[in-house]
Design an enzyme around this catalytic site. Structure first.
Site, PDB file in Angstrom:
ATOM      1  N   HIS A 129       0.252  -1.163   0.273  1.00 64.28           N
ATOM      2  CA  HIS A 129       0.533   0.257  -0.021  1.00 64.28           C
ATOM      3  C   HIS A 129       0.862   1.250  -0.417  1.00 64.28           C
ATOM      4  CE1 HIS A 129      -3.512  -2.629   0.602  1.00 64.28           C
ATOM      5  NE2 HIS A 129      -3.226  -3.191   1.564  1.00 64.28           N
ATOM      6  N   ASP A 164      -3.184 -10.737  -1.429  1.00 62.90           N
ATOM      7  CA  ASP A 164      -4.117 -10.287  -0.474  1.00 62.90           C
ATOM      8  C   ASP A 164      -5.549  -9.823  -0.807  1.00 62.90           C
ATOM      9  OD1 ASP A 164      -1.829  -8.748   1.550  1.00 62.90           O
ATOM     10  OD2 ASP A 164      -4.097  -7.747   1.426  1.00 62.90           O
ATOM     11  N   ASP A 253      -4.596 -12.529   4.469  1.00 60.32           N
ATOM     12  CA  ASP A 253      -5.695 -11.826   4.713  1.00 60.32           C
ATOM     13  C   ASP A 253      -6.802 -12.823   4.022  1.00 60.32           C
ATOM     14  OD1 ASP A 253      -5.230 -10.022   3.459  1.00 60.32           O
ATOM     15  OD2 ASP A 253      -5.464  -8.650   4.470  1.00 60.32           O
TER      16      ASP A 253
END
Ligand SMILES: [Zn+2]
Length: 368
Positions: A129, A164, A253
């Site tokens: 990110h 992800d 995740d």
């Protein structure tokens, strides 16, 4: 050929400064060690080199790097905080942390460039990110972009894959104007879910148009549908883009039960990730495997331990060996995890429509 595995005690210490995943790094390595993989001749432990500022500048701005050097807790939450303070809490000696995290993935790229390994693993990387001059979503440095920039010194077509649960926005943004790096991200896309980008229409810009591929998914996706989407899109990209090397962000995740958004989870098990990684390995292309998100620490450890063995072409028994963190795997003490009982909100019609749009877009890919 053995697998390069980025590991050092210092890396564990530094990663522990990231409060969102405190203790995860040590748990992952302990589990991998407990299966005896550190003694396996096919796994070569590599002590990573810390990054210097010159390498950080392959992506990040001088202003951001300077800020990280001088950043002190009392400055945070000011106007010009470069993203430190909100979802990226201040951490002590942040420049050391950033140089260590970046250095680990840069070392991985260096080993691939030198042809020393076909596969290199860095489970402490994958911070997708972070932006050029901003920390974001627990990511203080974009080691993924730096790793790809380093690989670009040798390779002219790189495929980045992001598993992800969150969109790999920082990586896409870095490369959305180029056709030298194709970014492919599978992620949850729904109102209010971070970072909010990565729609089906988000396909890259300028000469990079069609080289950003986004697979926006709804809550509850399970192994079968995920693998179906992955295999169609991945095989098409391999045939039309012919990448020379791969970087795979294996954020944990997307696993069932991850607490990051517990009311709207994905529902993958180790099986779903396994099928995707098997297809990656099947290409025989040099690949860097990175970690990423993963907030259920035991399940993240299960996944990355399992994938380490898979990449080494080893099989692990399902019963977790006794080791110092054994009790964290209660109540079943097994490696495998069961899918949860959540509804898959991705209808076949939705998946089909999404897939068709993506495959059509990929018809525009041209290689020089
Ligand atoms: Zn994530």
């Amino acid at each position: 050929m053995s697998v390069g595995f980025i590991y050092s005690e210092n890396l564990i210490r530094e990663l522990d400064k990231n409060v969102k995943i405190e203790g995860r790094s040590e748990m992952v390595f302990s589990l991998i060690k407990s299966y005896g993989l550190f003694e396996n001749k096919n796994l070569k432990l590599i002590n990573p080199v810390k990054s210097d500022d010159k390498h950080l500048k392959l992506f990040h701005s001088q202003e951001y790097i300077d800020y990280l050097k001088t950043c002190q807790i009392e400055y945070v939450e000011s106007e010009d905080d470069f993203g430190i303070g909100y979802d990226c809490p201040y951490i002590e000696k942040i420049h050391d942390y950033v140089s260590t995290v970046a250095g680990a993935s840069l070392t991985a790229a260096h080993l691939i460039n030198q042809d020393m390994f076909k596969y290199v693993i860095n489970w402490n990387g994958g911070w997708h990110h972070a932006k050029r001059d901003k920390a974001s979503g627990f990511c203080y440095v974009n080691d993924v972009v730096l790793c790809i920039m380093k690989l670009r010194q040798k390779f002219s077509r790189i495929l980045y894959i992001d598993l992800d649960q969150h969109h790999g926005d920082g990586v896409q943004e870095a490369f959305e104007f180029t056709n030298k790096v194709l970014t492919l991200s599978f992620h949850k896309y729904m109102p209010g879910f971070f970072p909010g980008t990565g729609s089906l229409e988000d396909i890259g810009k300028g000469i990079g148009k069609f080289y950003s591929v986004n697979v926006p998914l709804k809550t509850g996706i399970g192994d079968k549908n995920y693998v179906l989407m992955f295999s169609s899109i991945f095989s098409k990209i391999i045939s039309v883009y012919k990448p020379e090397t791969l970087v795979v962000q294996c954020g944990a995740d997307s696993l069932t039960g991850d607490p990051i958004d517990i009311s709207n989870p994905f529902n993958l098990t180790l099986e779903g990730y396994t099928k995707c990684i098997e297809m990656v390995i099947h290409t025989q292309l040099p690949t860097v495997f990175l970690g990423g998100g993963g907030y259920h620490l035991a399940n993240s450890s299960r996944l990355w331990c399992h994938l380490t063995a898979l990449i080494m072409a080893e099989k692990l028994k399902n019963d977790i060996p006794e080791h110092e963190m054994f009790l964290r795997y209660a109540p079943d003490y097994e490696l495998c995890i069961e899918a949860g009982k959540v509804r898959d909100k991705n209808s076949l019609e939705y998946l089909d429509k999404t897939l068709n749009t993506i495959l059509n877009n990929l018809n525009n890919i041209k290689i020089d």
